[in-house]
Every structure is written in structure tokens, then in C-alpha cells.
Design an enzyme around this catalytic site. Sequence first.
Site, PDB file in Angstrom:
ATOM      1  N   ASP A 155       4.385  30.976 -30.504  1.00 55.12           N
ATOM      2  CA  ASP A 155       3.937  31.103 -31.891  1.00 55.12           C
ATOM      3  C   ASP A 155       4.576  30.097 -32.835  1.00 55.12           C
ATOM      4  O   ASP A 155       3.940  29.633 -33.784  1.00 55.12           O
ATOM      5  CB  ASP A 155       4.224  32.526 -32.398  1.00 55.12           C
ATOM      6  CG  ASP A 155       3.307  33.547 -31.747  1.00 55.12           C
ATOM      7  OD1 ASP A 155       2.581  33.177 -30.816  1.00 55.12           O
ATOM      8  OD2 ASP A 155       3.322  34.709 -32.175  1.00 55.12           O
ATOM      9  N   CYS A 177       8.800  34.548 -25.071  1.00 59.40           N
ATOM     10  CA  CYS A 177       8.182  34.401 -26.380  1.00 59.40           C
ATOM     11  C   CYS A 177       7.260  35.583 -26.666  1.00 59.40           C
ATOM     12  O   CYS A 177       6.820  36.287 -25.769  1.00 59.40           O
ATOM     13  CB  CYS A 177       7.414  33.087 -26.480  1.00 59.40           C
ATOM     14  SG  CYS A 177       6.936  32.679 -28.181  1.00 59.40           S
ATOM     15  N   ASP A 178       6.941  35.739 -27.944  1.00 59.82           N
ATOM     16  CA  ASP A 178       6.337  36.949 -28.508  1.00 59.82           C
ATOM     17  C   ASP A 178       5.340  37.669 -27.615  1.00 59.82           C
ATOM     18  O   ASP A 178       5.523  38.832 -27.276  1.00 59.82           O
ATOM     19  CB  ASP A 178       5.646  36.608 -29.829  1.00 59.82           C
ATOM     20  CG  ASP A 178       6.622  36.116 -30.878  1.00 59.82           C
ATOM     21  OD1 ASP A 178       7.819  35.985 -30.558  1.00 59.82           O
ATOM     22  OD2 ASP A 178       6.204  35.872 -32.018  1.00 59.82           O
ATOM     23  N   LYS A 179       4.230  37.032 -27.274  1.00 56.51           N
ATOM     24  CA  LYS A 179       3.157  37.733 -26.569  1.00 56.51           C
ATOM     25  C   LYS A 179       3.451  37.902 -25.089  1.00 56.51           C
ATOM     26  O   LYS A 179       2.892  38.771 -24.435  1.00 56.51           O
ATOM     27  CB  LYS A 179       1.817  36.990 -26.741  1.00 56.51           C
ATOM     28  CG  LYS A 179       1.431  36.705 -28.181  1.00 56.51           C
ATOM     29  CD  LYS A 179       1.503  37.933 -29.064  1.00 56.51           C
ATOM     30  CE  LYS A 179       1.392  37.596 -30.541  1.00 56.51           C
ATOM     31  NZ  LYS A 179       2.494  36.797 -31.078  1.00 56.51           N
ATOM     32  N   CYS A 204      13.274  33.051 -30.969  1.00 52.98           N
ATOM     33  CA  CYS A 204      13.681  33.084 -32.376  1.00 52.98           C
ATOM     34  C   CYS A 204      14.704  34.188 -32.619  1.00 52.98           C
ATOM     35  O   CYS A 204      14.552  35.322 -32.152  1.00 52.98           O
ATOM     36  CB  CYS A 204      12.464  33.292 -33.271  1.00 52.98           C
ATOM     37  SG  CYS A 204      11.241  31.978 -33.138  1.00 52.98           S
ATOM     38  N   GLU A 209      -1.336  34.859 -36.965  1.00 43.28           N
ATOM     39  CA  GLU A 209      -0.222  35.223 -37.824  1.00 43.28           C
ATOM     40  C   GLU A 209      -0.215  34.330 -39.057  1.00 43.28           C
ATOM     41  O   GLU A 209      -0.656  33.194 -39.016  1.00 43.28           O
ATOM     42  CB  GLU A 209       1.107  35.087 -37.071  1.00 43.28           C
ATOM     43  CG  GLU A 209       1.275  36.113 -35.976  1.00 43.28           C
ATOM     44  CD  GLU A 209       2.608  35.990 -35.248  1.00 43.28           C
ATOM     45  OE1 GLU A 209       3.338  35.004 -35.495  1.00 43.28           O
ATOM     46  OE2 GLU A 209       2.913  36.856 -34.428  1.00 43.28           O
ATOM     47  N   SER A 224       3.866  37.288 -38.622  1.00 36.87           N
ATOM     48  CA  SER A 224       4.983  37.010 -37.743  1.00 36.87           C
ATOM     49  C   SER A 224       6.049  38.078 -37.942  1.00 36.87           C
ATOM     50  O   SER A 224       6.183  38.653 -39.022  1.00 36.87           O
ATOM     51  CB  SER A 224       5.566  35.633 -38.079  1.00 36.87           C
ATOM     52  OG  SER A 224       6.857  35.483 -37.525  1.00 36.87           O
TER      53      SER A 224
END
Length: 579
Positions: free
Chosen positions: A94, A135-137, A207, A458, A482
Site C-alpha cells: 500500500d 504487508c497489509d493485505k 509500517c 485507501e 489507511s
Amino acid sequence: MYDEKRAHPNGWDKEKLVSRYVTEGAKSAPHRAYYYAMGLTEEEIHQPLIGVATCWNEAAPCNIALSRQAQSVKVGVKDGKGTPREFTTITVTDGIAMGHEGMRSSLASREVIADSVELTMRGHCYDGLVGLAGCDKSLPAMMMAMVRLNVPSIFMYGGTILPGKFKGKDVDVVNVFEAVGQNAVGKMSDKELHELECVACPSAGACGGQFTANTMACVSEAMGLAIPHSAGAPAVYESRDEYAKASGEAVMKLIKNGGPYPRDVVTRKSLENAAAIVAATGGSTNAALHLPAIAHEAGIDFDLFDVAEIFKKTPLIANLRPGGKYVAKDLYDIGGVGVVIKELLDGGFMHGDCITVTGKTLAENYAEVSLPADQDVVVSCNNPIRPTGGVVGLKGNLAPEGAIVKVAGLENLVFEGPARVFDGEQAAFEAVQRREYNDGDVIVIRYEGPKGGPGMREMLSTTAALYGQGANVALITDGRFSGGTRGFCIGHVGPEAAVGGPIGLIKDGDMIRMDANTGALEVDVSDEEMEKRRQSFVPRKTNYNSGALHKYAQLVGDARYGAVTHPGAKEETHVFVDL
């Protein structure tokens, strides 16, 4: 608790494992020939085959350490007398995809990751899975695949990034996004912006704040799919490799002991535990999308409103960014995710009797943990930062199917103002950069839902720019935010504009009121006027009329239920592990 008939205390009964299709009997001679070609011994071929799946790539620091950690997982599998088979899948990161058309690929990548892991496991008949994600997903995607397949599985997070330093303060990538807004209004020079971007991300890892990756990492422990304490250490720490090795050993114990398997672990109660950790840490609103999607893989009804009910009951006790002061490394330094879990257990906000991949209950896993003194990263449930969680569900005539807002860090939980409507994020971002809005406006960004985007982008570029400019506005969207977003920002508004939801019918100047205390999201337009507008409504056509995003738009469902793309466990006639 789980099926003890699957246990293999005296060794492996390959006739009860899926890999029998490719390793046993005369019919499997061609398959075994391929394994010999790769250097496997006869003993290794007849051991359980364990998929070691990573989202390693060179797209961003979130994923760059996963390949290293996978090698340690493989050592653990081998020590447990299993045969590891490493494979990789995609990630759309992202931070790189943010703020442009690439962000449409982000949420769709969750489905591609889960599907590709499923297909690889099915195609090669692997008996177990260790999934590493950064990472996020990719975190929820790996968990979705585990629950879908229901093979013995261990999830492992790749780890957080270390904080950067700028002018004596800890910084992260969200500070850079916000600095773009400061730069646009002259609050930060081009030179300062360049200096910040060069130091904000000093290492491998996801992050650093309680954004989506760290939120879902906390979920992995709270839900019981990861071994205790594995979510905390930064990506560059060697201790991550020790947890990776232990994860490989743990998956072999699951095969030997006959479980618990993912669907033994992921229950209604463990999903409630997952929602509680999100609320208690002021985590990402994206969790309200991912938890229903994981539940869907197990055939459990657990939608946005169910998640919001837990948010409403759970105190905010972790002082983490973006609403708070600290980053994930600070949480790790005082004991990690387990500190939050133990405090919630002691306060009666979690179910301690949920079984986990260790074979022990959640309460047993964290029995020896205590809340450290002389720190303010995590506080007691008896004296919380807020009495209710850091994320709130909303509903009203503007969002009949719900919406979500992060309140951690907000002082005022009520906002009312005139709508300033934009069809798509790009138009809104350009207007914000030119400061073409008034304080008190409610900025509406629509046609960014799962279907209408497509891809449910996002809005960090826009929200960060507004924050950097010091704007006094609210923002609502049928898209997402986000985990790094802060300010009065409401996402997942449903039904989305593309299917004729009320957000697609409002006009500039309509008065919108949002109240995070009562959970209301209302527009001051009568039912009669709204129906009149609906009669003349024609949904906007997207630019994505072929390819992967077109396919995604045809399949994807409502955000309320997790934006899933298939019928889920309720429609199954078999589960892969039982083939």
C-alpha cells in the site's frame, strides 16, 4: 476441541494425509520422479509435505525480510521430521500503491494471495502450511487461505520496521505523507521534505505505527493462529528467525497431535478476541473488513456490525500511532502484544478459553505475562485512555449497511457540516492540494467502493494532506482508509455509490452529521427527496472493463461482509484437508 482421530503419535500415517496422492503407491511414481529431480531423498518424499508460503518481493521493505525468515521456518519443519516446500505469492504494498491508480490493486490482491496459496496447496497436495506475510493485505490473505484449506497451519508476521529519526523525533512513512500536505501550504520546505523522506524508513519491515499490518499481526496472536509473542520483534531482529524456526516446529506438532486446525481456532469467540485487540490498540479500520472475510472462510456470520459491537465494549489501552504516541517497536520493548492480551483477559474483555495453535488456550499462552510498571505504552483497563475502543461503527440514513471511523486521538466525536462532493479520490486530492475547501466542510469521496472503484482504494494521500494542512474538516467515503489515517475520517460507507447507495445520491451543500458517541451517520435529506434522486440515478462507469479489476468488480460483495468474492464455507461440500 479438535479431531483426535487425526493424531499420529507413533509417526506419519500417509494414508490419512493429503500428500498421499503424490507420494504413495505405484501410481505416484511419476510424481516422485520430480521430487528426486529436486534432490529429495526417499525418506523426505514420504514425510509430510509442508508448504512454506511467503509474500517475499522487492516492492517494499514490508516484504524484503520474508525470504530470510522462510529459511528458518524450513529448518524447524525439518527438525520436526517434515519436508518443507517453499513457494511465494504476490503482494501489492500500500505504501507504494497509495495515492494513484495502483491503489485499486491493493484490496483485490488480498483475494489473489489467498486464492494463489489455495491453488498451490491443492495442486501439490501439501499437508500443512506456514504462511509468512509482511504487508497489509497479505496478513489477512494468508489467514483466509489457512481457514479455507483447514490444513495444520501457523501464521507468522514478518515484523515491523524500525522508527526513523527526524529533528530528534521518531518518524514513520505517515509523517512523510502528512509532510506533503505541509509542503503544499508552505509549512515545510522542499529541502526539509527531502530530508524527512530519506530517514523515515530506516530498515526492513512493515509500517511502524498501529496501521493495518501491525493491527493484523496483533490479530494473529489474539485469534490464536500464530505462536505467542511472534508478532512483536522488528523485522531486522534475529529473534524473528527463532520464532520462524519455532513456527516450523509447531506445524509439525499440529500434524502429529491431530490439531488444532484453523477451524478449531477461528471461532465466533476468537473473532471477538481479534476485534477486541483492534479496539484496545486503536488499530486500523481495515480490520473491520478483514475479520468478516476470515470469518466467511469458516462459515461464521461476523459482519461489520458484529465487529463494531466488540469495539463498543472494549477500552482503548495502547498509546500507539497514529492516534497515540508510540510505534510497534515500543510495544515490543515493554513485552509485546501479549501485554495487551493479558490486560484484556484480566479485565474480562477477551475469552480466555479459546484454543490456539499451541494446543493451549489463550489464557494459558499468556498466563505468565504482566503489565509492566513505569511505562505508558499500555495502560490498565481500570484506567484506560478511552472507556470504549479506538474504532467505532456507524449507521444511519447515509450508511444503512454501516460505516467505520477510528476515534483514537480524536478530541471531538461529533461533526456536522455541508457536503463537498467528489467523484473519486483524485479530484478530491487535487482540490485539497489547492485548498479548495472550507473549514467545517464534510468532504465526500464516492465511487471508491469495492465495485465502484473498483478495488476500494485507501485515502491516505488525501487524509494526510488535510492533516498536514491543519484542516478542520471531516471526510467520508465508500472506499477505505489507511491504518495510518487520522482525523475525523469515515470509511466503508455502505451501500456504496456504484450500487445506488445514499452516498451516491447526496449533493454539495447537503448537511451531514456524524456522531461517534451514538454511532450515527445522517444526511439531512428527506426520504421523499432521496427517493426522487434515486429515480434519476445512473451509476458511473469505471475505466476498468477488462482484466483482473473487471473480474474483481463482478465478484466482490459488500464491505459490510468483508468484500469477499466467493460463497465461503457455508457452500462447501468438502474441505481440502479431508480429501
